[in-house]
Motif scaffolding. Structure first.
Motif, PDB file in Angstrom:
ATOM      1  N   ARG A  81       0.719  -1.132   0.069  1.00 35.40           N
ATOM      2  CA  ARG A  81      -0.427  -0.133  -0.283  1.00 35.40           C
ATOM      3  C   ARG A  81       1.217   0.928  -0.293  1.00 35.40           C
ATOM      4  N   GLU A  85       1.225   4.196  -3.072  1.00 26.16           N
ATOM      5  CA  GLU A  85       0.734   5.154  -2.172  1.00 26.16           C
ATOM      6  C   GLU A  85       2.486   6.647  -2.695  1.00 26.16           C
ATOM      7  N   ARG A  86       3.254   5.984  -3.561  1.00 23.79           N
ATOM      8  CA  ARG A  86       5.125   5.916  -3.627  1.00 23.79           C
ATOM      9  C   ARG A  86       4.246   6.936  -5.310  1.00 23.79           C
TER      10      ARG A  86
END
Length: 120
Positions: A81, A85-86
């Motif tokens: 996750r 997101e990165r």
């Protein structure tokens, strides 16, 4: 018998510089190379230690269908996750996050699909 060695995975695109910078950041590989062929087309290449390079080749046509080949990534330092997101912060877009499968499908800034799996 001698086998062939894979030199690069080539991606057709409109903006080789943009995609090379994106994938360089995704893969943590700052070494890139720019070169021009005999027809005046300029390519960008991201060098990957121990593996084939990613080569971004300029083409005039638009992407029209799902990729026939895509990359599968697994995070090295983050959980899945956090890695997604990165990648979104770098310019990727989440395309699909199927509840029954262990991968998340994303697209790079030109719409090329790739998957992020759990760490190995």
């Amino acid at each position: 018998m001698t086998a062939a060695r894979m030199l690069a995975v080539t991606v057709d695109c409109h903006q080789p510089d943009l995609l090379a910078e994106f994938w360089s950041a995704v893969l943590g590989s700052p070494k890139t190379r720019t070169w021009t062929d005999s027809h005046g087309l300029t390519y960008r290449q991201v060098e990957l230690p121990g593996g084939p390079a990613l080569l971004f080749q300029p083409v005039p046509e638009e992407k029209t269908v799902k990729n026939r080949l895509h990359l599968d990534l697994a995070p090295v330092e983050l959980d899945q996750r956090a890695e997604v997101e990165r990648l979104v912060m770098l310019g990727a877009k989440v395309i699909d996050d199927p509840a029954d499968d262990p991968w998340v499908v994303l697209a790079d800034p030109e719409g090329n699909e790739f998957c992020v799996l759990p760490p190995r």
